[in-house]
Every structure is written in structure tokens, then in C-alpha cells.
Design a protein around this motif. Sequence first.
Motif, PDB file in Angstrom:
ATOM      1  N   LEU A 287      30.634   4.074  24.691  1.00 53.31           N
ATOM      2  CA  LEU A 287      29.764   5.241  24.896  1.00 53.31           C
ATOM      3  C   LEU A 287      28.817   5.412  23.722  1.00 53.31           C
ATOM      4  CD1 LEU A 287      29.107   7.975  26.401  1.00 53.31           C
ATOM      5  CD2 LEU A 287      30.747   8.981  24.827  1.00 53.31           C
ATOM      6  N   LEU A 288      29.348   5.404  22.509  1.00 54.12           N
ATOM      7  CA  LEU A 288      28.503   5.625  21.331  1.00 54.12           C
ATOM      8  C   LEU A 288      27.502   4.498  21.121  1.00 54.12           C
ATOM      9  CD1 LEU A 288      31.144   7.049  18.835  1.00 54.12           C
ATOM     10  CD2 LEU A 288      29.325   8.275  20.006  1.00 54.12           C
ATOM     11  N   THR A 289      27.933   3.257  21.300  1.00 56.48           N
ATOM     12  CA  THR A 289      27.033   2.116  21.122  1.00 56.48           C
ATOM     13  C   THR A 289      25.870   2.186  22.088  1.00 56.48           C
ATOM     14  OG1 THR A 289      28.866   0.735  20.377  1.00 56.48           O
ATOM     15  CG2 THR A 289      26.907  -0.396  21.172  1.00 56.48           C
ATOM     16  N   ASN A 290      26.159   2.435  23.345  1.00 55.88           N
ATOM     17  CA  ASN A 290      25.101   2.447  24.349  1.00 55.88           C
ATOM     18  C   ASN A 290      24.244   3.707  24.274  1.00 55.88           C
ATOM     19  OD1 ASN A 290      25.309  -0.061  26.076  1.00 55.88           O
ATOM     20  ND2 ASN A 290      27.431   0.575  25.886  1.00 55.88           N
ATOM     21  N   LEU A 291      24.826   4.814  23.838  1.00 58.44           N
ATOM     22  CA  LEU A 291      24.041   6.031  23.640  1.00 58.44           C
ATOM     23  C   LEU A 291      23.056   5.844  22.488  1.00 58.44           C
ATOM     24  CD1 LEU A 291      23.549   8.967  24.469  1.00 58.44           C
ATOM     25  CD2 LEU A 291      25.295   9.633  22.836  1.00 58.44           C
ATOM     26  N   ILE A 292      23.525   5.266  21.395  1.00 54.01           N
ATOM     27  CA  ILE A 292      22.640   5.015  20.256  1.00 54.01           C
ATOM     28  C   ILE A 292      21.562   4.007  20.632  1.00 54.01           C
ATOM     29  CG2 ILE A 292      22.563   4.001  17.938  1.00 54.01           C
ATOM     30  CD1 ILE A 292      25.348   5.332  17.491  1.00 54.01           C
TER      31      ILE A 292
ATOM     32  N   GLU B 295      20.276   3.568  23.583  1.00 49.04           N
ATOM     33  CA  GLU B 295      19.325   4.278  24.440  1.00 49.04           C
ATOM     34  C   GLU B 295      18.408   5.178  23.618  1.00 49.04           C
ATOM     35  OE1 GLU B 295      17.956   5.168  28.397  1.00 49.04           O
ATOM     36  OE2 GLU B 295      19.357   3.659  27.677  1.00 49.04           O
ATOM     37  N   LEU B 296      18.970   5.878  22.639  1.00 46.50           N
ATOM     38  CA  LEU B 296      18.160   6.753  21.788  1.00 46.50           C
ATOM     39  C   LEU B 296      17.153   5.952  20.967  1.00 46.50           C
ATOM     40  CD1 LEU B 296      20.864   9.300  20.589  1.00 46.50           C
ATOM     41  CD2 LEU B 296      18.984   9.723  22.169  1.00 46.50           C
TER      42      LEU B 296
ATOM     43  N   LEU C 293      13.063   6.248  21.164  1.00 44.46           N
ATOM     44  CA  LEU C 293      12.270   6.589  19.988  1.00 44.46           C
ATOM     45  C   LEU C 293      11.280   5.501  19.600  1.00 44.46           C
ATOM     46  CD1 LEU C 293      15.036   8.235  17.767  1.00 44.46           C
ATOM     47  CD2 LEU C 293      13.157   9.383  18.946  1.00 44.46           C
ATOM     48  N   THR C 294      11.623   4.237  19.820  1.00 43.24           N
ATOM     49  CA  THR C 294      10.757   3.147  19.358  1.00 43.24           C
ATOM     50  C   THR C 294       9.837   2.573  20.428  1.00 43.24           C
ATOM     51  OG1 THR C 294      12.496   1.516  19.792  1.00 43.24           O
ATOM     52  CG2 THR C 294      12.384   2.453  17.570  1.00 43.24           C
ATOM     53  N   SER C 295      10.127   2.802  21.709  1.00 47.98           N
ATOM     54  CA  SER C 295       9.315   2.169  22.751  1.00 47.98           C
ATOM     55  C   SER C 295       7.836   2.567  22.735  1.00 47.98           C
ATOM     56  CB  SER C 295       9.929   2.392  24.132  1.00 47.98           C
ATOM     57  OG  SER C 295      10.011   3.742  24.437  1.00 47.98           O
TER      58      SER C 295
END
Length: 144
Positions: A122-127, A129-130, A134-136
Motif C-alpha cells: 500500500l505505502l509503496t504504490n501510494l508513494i 502514485e503521489l 507531482l512530477t508528470s
Amino acid sequence: MLKFVLSLVLGIIVGRLGYSLFCYSFDVSFLENFLIDLLLIIVGCMIVLNEHILRFKSYSKVALKSIISAIVGSLIIAYPSSILLNIPFNVSLSIVAGFGWYSFTGPFLSRAISLEAGTLGLLTNLIRELITMLTSPFIGKKFG
């Protein structure tokens, strides 16, 4: 604010009552699997019918390179991550194979492997995604 708190309290009460009424007389795992399958079908249909995705298909070579590089990069990083975090390689591979789908990866890994793997997924994929959100815009401007 009062509406929010009231709806939260009412939701908890209804959830607890519903759980106590139906949990012992109904196979909840069947319902969970059915709802996950239904969610996957609905998300797939929404992706296919989305007009932005249809425009994205016209950039076939660029899109294909982008998708392949994301998949290959994720799978390559699984090995050093397993060493760094001292977790089995198959668990690390399962975590990175979530490809940013944190709402599915965490619960799935919690059930399939362990609670720790689910939390890490959960944390890996949430980070991930964030960071993507932010960078796209900057990457899009730089590379088109």
C-alpha cells in the motif's frame, strides 16, 4: 462539520450492525471476491471508454515505450529492494507489480502473503502514485 461527524458515526453504527447481522450467516469471502472482480471489470470498462485513453492510443510508439519502461523498471528495482529491505524476492516482486494501484495491492497482498507485505505494498504504490502526480506535469513539458 456536524454533518460530516454525524455521517461518520452513523456509518460506523450501520457497519457494525450490518457486520454482526450478516457475518455469521453469509460467506463474506465470496462477497469480497465477487466485489473485487466486479471492481476490476468496471475499472477496465472505464479505461477503455475514456476519451483520453483513446487519444493516448494514437501515440502508439511513445505510449508503448513508456509502458514497457515502467514495467521493466519496476521489475528490475524489485531485486535491490528485496536486499535493501531484507524481504524475500517474490514478496518484493509482488509489491512492485502493483504498478501504483495502491487500493488493490495492499488488501490483496495482506490476504495473499502477510499484513506486513500488504502494508508495504500500500505505502509503496501510494508513494509511487503521489510522485507520478507531482512530477508528470514537469516531465510532460520537458519530453512532450
